[in-house]
Design a protein around this motif. Structure first.
Motif, PDB file in Angstrom:
ATOM      1  N   PRO A  85       4.522   3.499   7.575  1.00 56.63           N
ATOM      2  CA  PRO A  85       4.991   4.296   6.444  1.00 56.63           C
ATOM      3  C   PRO A  85       3.902   5.173   5.829  1.00 56.63           C
ATOM      4  CG  PRO A  85       5.511   1.977   6.122  1.00 56.63           C
ATOM      5  CD  PRO A  85       4.652   2.066   7.321  1.00 56.63           C
ATOM      6  N   TYR A  86       2.639   4.906   6.169  1.00 53.93           N
ATOM      7  CA  TYR A  86       1.558   5.651   5.537  1.00 53.93           C
ATOM      8  C   TYR A  86       0.891   6.593   6.531  1.00 53.93           C
ATOM      9  CZ  TYR A  86       2.263   1.994   2.141  1.00 53.93           C
ATOM     10  OH  TYR A  86       2.838   1.149   1.248  1.00 53.93           O
ATOM     11  N   GLN A  87       0.658   7.823   6.066  1.00 54.77           N
ATOM     12  CA  GLN A  87      -0.008   8.817   6.883  1.00 54.77           C
ATOM     13  C   GLN A  87      -1.514   8.537   6.872  1.00 54.77           C
ATOM     14  OE1 GLN A  87       0.411  12.813   5.355  1.00 54.77           O
ATOM     15  NE2 GLN A  87       1.270  13.439   7.316  1.00 54.77           N
ATOM     16  N   PHE A 125      -8.041   0.766   3.733  1.00 56.94           N
ATOM     17  CA  PHE A 125      -6.629   0.899   3.389  1.00 56.94           C
ATOM     18  C   PHE A 125      -6.297  -0.125   2.319  1.00 56.94           C
ATOM     19  CE2 PHE A 125      -2.223  -0.645   3.975  1.00 56.94           C
ATOM     20  CZ  PHE A 125      -1.588   0.494   3.507  1.00 56.94           C
ATOM     21  N   ASP A 126      -5.704   0.308   1.227  1.00 60.32           N
ATOM     22  CA  ASP A 126      -5.197  -0.638   0.241  1.00 60.32           C
ATOM     23  C   ASP A 126      -3.960  -0.041  -0.418  1.00 60.32           C
ATOM     24  OD1 ASP A 126      -6.125   1.101  -1.767  1.00 60.32           O
ATOM     25  OD2 ASP A 126      -8.094   0.168  -1.709  1.00 60.32           O
ATOM     26  N   ARG A 127      -3.511  -0.687  -1.478  1.00 59.25           N
ATOM     27  CA  ARG A 127      -2.236  -0.297  -2.071  1.00 59.25           C
ATOM     28  C   ARG A 127      -2.267   1.094  -2.702  1.00 59.25           C
ATOM     29  NH1 ARG A 127       1.453  -4.493  -2.938  1.00 59.25           N
ATOM     30  NH2 ARG A 127       2.269  -3.471  -4.778  1.00 59.25           N
ATOM     31  N   ILE A 128      -3.469   1.595  -3.018  1.00 64.87           N
ATOM     32  CA  ILE A 128      -3.485   2.911  -3.657  1.00 64.87           C
ATOM     33  C   ILE A 128      -3.990   4.024  -2.751  1.00 64.87           C
ATOM     34  CG2 ILE A 128      -3.592   2.113  -6.070  1.00 64.87           C
ATOM     35  CD1 ILE A 128      -6.649   2.645  -5.884  1.00 64.87           C
ATOM     36  N   ARG A 129      -4.551   3.675  -1.616  1.00 68.95           N
ATOM     37  CA  ARG A 129      -5.089   4.708  -0.726  1.00 68.95           C
ATOM     38  C   ARG A 129      -4.433   4.671   0.643  1.00 68.95           C
ATOM     39  NH1 ARG A 129     -11.451   4.629  -0.607  1.00 68.95           N
ATOM     40  NH2 ARG A 129     -10.952   2.421  -0.550  1.00 68.95           N
ATOM     41  N   ASN A 130      -4.226   5.843   1.216  1.00 69.71           N
ATOM     42  CA  ASN A 130      -3.716   5.905   2.568  1.00 69.71           C
ATOM     43  C   ASN A 130      -4.810   5.480   3.543  1.00 69.71           C
ATOM     44  OD1 ASN A 130      -1.351   6.852   1.534  1.00 69.71           O
ATOM     45  ND2 ASN A 130      -1.189   8.530   2.990  1.00 69.71           N
TER      46      ASN A 130
END
Lengths: 232, 246
Positions: A85-87, A125-130
């Motif tokens: 889901p994350y670019q 990668f974490d909840r706030i960064r792609n």
């Protein structure tokens, strides 16, 4: 070793398994532990319990080596589709290994264009960064030969097989090199278009029949027959 | 326009379509029928037919992105050919409201907190309408979410209880809804003893209300068991197909 396998559905109580923080396949609800997805629950004879989901998505994790498809670029970075889901982001600085006193080319986007594949490692990668990628490690970088086939990320385990049995069979029967990335992208290097086509068909078959038994044998037979037909 | 039947319950205690008060309509379920969607399901309660398609979690557009969880979007829509008279395909007030109501009923069940800044899309399209479309939509959404591999706390389902000629009846159809005295749709996840949608149109006494709720939970448990069967058998069938090629 024999094992007892059954299909569980979301909401079903699973006993004897502890949910970890990373994985969301099982969760605690009140006093019970339940599955959150359709999956195969494998109760081994020694009491070990394993849950593998049938459907699902790839969630990036730091340290994972993935294969990404370049979809667009910004001023100083590329955006890659890593089948999640994350670019993912790959910076120009990183791609050219720019250090102090050196410079990236003036036209960096000529060297890595939209539609090309890159093998890269997730560094952050974490909840706030792609997910942020790096290619500054052994074996990483733009993919310049062979082909890439993308399968469902939950089928990756099947392509590798128990203790690598499936991937070893593929290597032995086709003589190709394979790199299976955790996000479901597989890099095949054969040096022969026919062999590559056979390998691709074999992997597609594995994906379709992932939860059947006796698959390794069938794939072996398929590749041997196909090689005879094509004469390679 | 449907004609009002003289009696909703005949001498032998049967309803307009021959069912007993506590009997569900024949239910059919099918999953994985759309290629482009991550998960899909077709559910029929008698003549009511609803298809659900689930996409995601996928990248959010900026303005819908939430920092701590996935945003859930639900679209309930009735196809222009789903009713006797052509339904204007523009979303009506009712459809916009039902989309919201369905979204709110999914929110406590879908585990959106694992996917911050993404979007999960649930589309439900009513193909044929014969009463109880929102409850069929919930059942279809449940199966489609499970098929998509999106973590949900439990499977859920919906059913509408009605009151006709003073008798409480399960899973009402169009006529019973239109001319009945009450309509009470409920969406619940029986495995978790969780009710996520509870609506009531009409008048019920306190005792009737309690009885209707018990009937609904009983019916939803049966429906969710059918969902479980559907999911399990669709993967077992694939098993058999694979083995045939040996």
């Amino acid at each position: 070793m024999s094992s007892n396998k059954r299909i569980v559905v979301p909401g079903e109580v699973i006993e004897g398994i502890t949910p970890s923080v990373q994985e969301f396949y099982v969760f605690n609800y009140g006093d019970t532990t339940r599955a959150s997805m359709i999956g195969v629950l494998d109760i081994k004879q020694d009491g070990q319990i394993n849950f593998s989901p049938i459907n699902g998505i790839y969630m990036p994790r730091e340290g994972d080596v993935v294969i990404g498809l370049v979809t667009s670029h910004g001023v100083s970075n590329w955006f890659l589709d890593i089948n999640s889901p994350y670019q993912a982001i790959l910076s120009v600085q990183d791609f050219f290994g720019v250090r102090q006193n050196s410079q990236a080319p003036e036209d960096p986007f000529r060297y890595l264009q939209i539609g090309e594949f890159v093998k890269a490692k997730i560094v952050a990668f974490d909840r706030i960064r792609n997910p942020l990628l790096t290619v500054q490690d052994k074996g990483l970088g733009k993919i310049v030969e062979g082909s890439v086939i993308i399968i469902h990320p939950t089928k990756v385990a099947r392509v590798i097989g128990k203790k690598g049995s499936m991937i070893e069979t593929l290597k032995a029967t086709t003589g190709c090199e394979y790199f299976v990335a955790v996000n479901g992208a597989i890099h095949i290097k054969c040096g022969n278009k026919d062999l590559e086509a056979i390998a691709e068909t074999a992997i597609e078959t594995i994906e379709k029949q992932a939860h059947t038994s006796g698959l390794t044998e069938r794939i072996k037979k398929f590749i041997e027959e196909e090689r005879k037909i094509r004469g390679v | 326009m449907m004609v009002r039947p003289e009696k909703f319950i005949d001498g032998s205690g049967r309803r307009v379509d021959g069912r007993l008060p506590n009997e569900l309509r024949p239910i059919k379920m099918q999953i994985g029928l759309l290629k482009n969607a991550n998960g899909s399901a077709l559910v029929e309660y008698g003549l009511t037919k609803v298809i659900a398609a689930v996409y995601g979690p996928r990248e959010s557009q900026k303005f819908v992105s939430l920092p701590d969880r996935a945003s859930l979007r639900v679209r309930y829509h009735m196809a222009p050919f789903s009713t006797e008279e052509r339904k204007n395909p523009v979303p009506t007030r009712r459809e916009i409201e039902l989309s919201k109501v369905l979204r709110e009923s999914l929110e406590p069940i879908v585990m959106t907190n694992y996917f911050p800044r993404t979007t999960i899309d649930v589309f439900v399209e009513v193909l044929q309408s014969d009463g109880g479309t929102r409850t069929v939509a919930a059942t279809a959404a449940s199966l489609a979410l499970a098929d998509a591999g999106i973590p949900i706390k439990a499977l859920f389902g919906g059913v509408a209880i009605g009151k006709v000629d003073g008798v409480l009846v399960v899973d009402i159809n169009e006529v019973e809804d239109m001319y009945g005295d009450a309509d009470m749709p409920i969406i619940a996840a029986p495995d978790l003893s969780l009710v996520t949608l509870y609506q009531l149109n009409g008048v019920l006494s306190k005792d009737e209300f309690q009885e209707a709720f018990d009937m609904a939970i009983n019916a939803i448990t049966r429906i969710v068991n059918m969902e479980k069967e559907t999911l399990k058998s669709s993967y077992q069938v694939e098993n058999k197909e694979g083995d045939l090629e040996k």
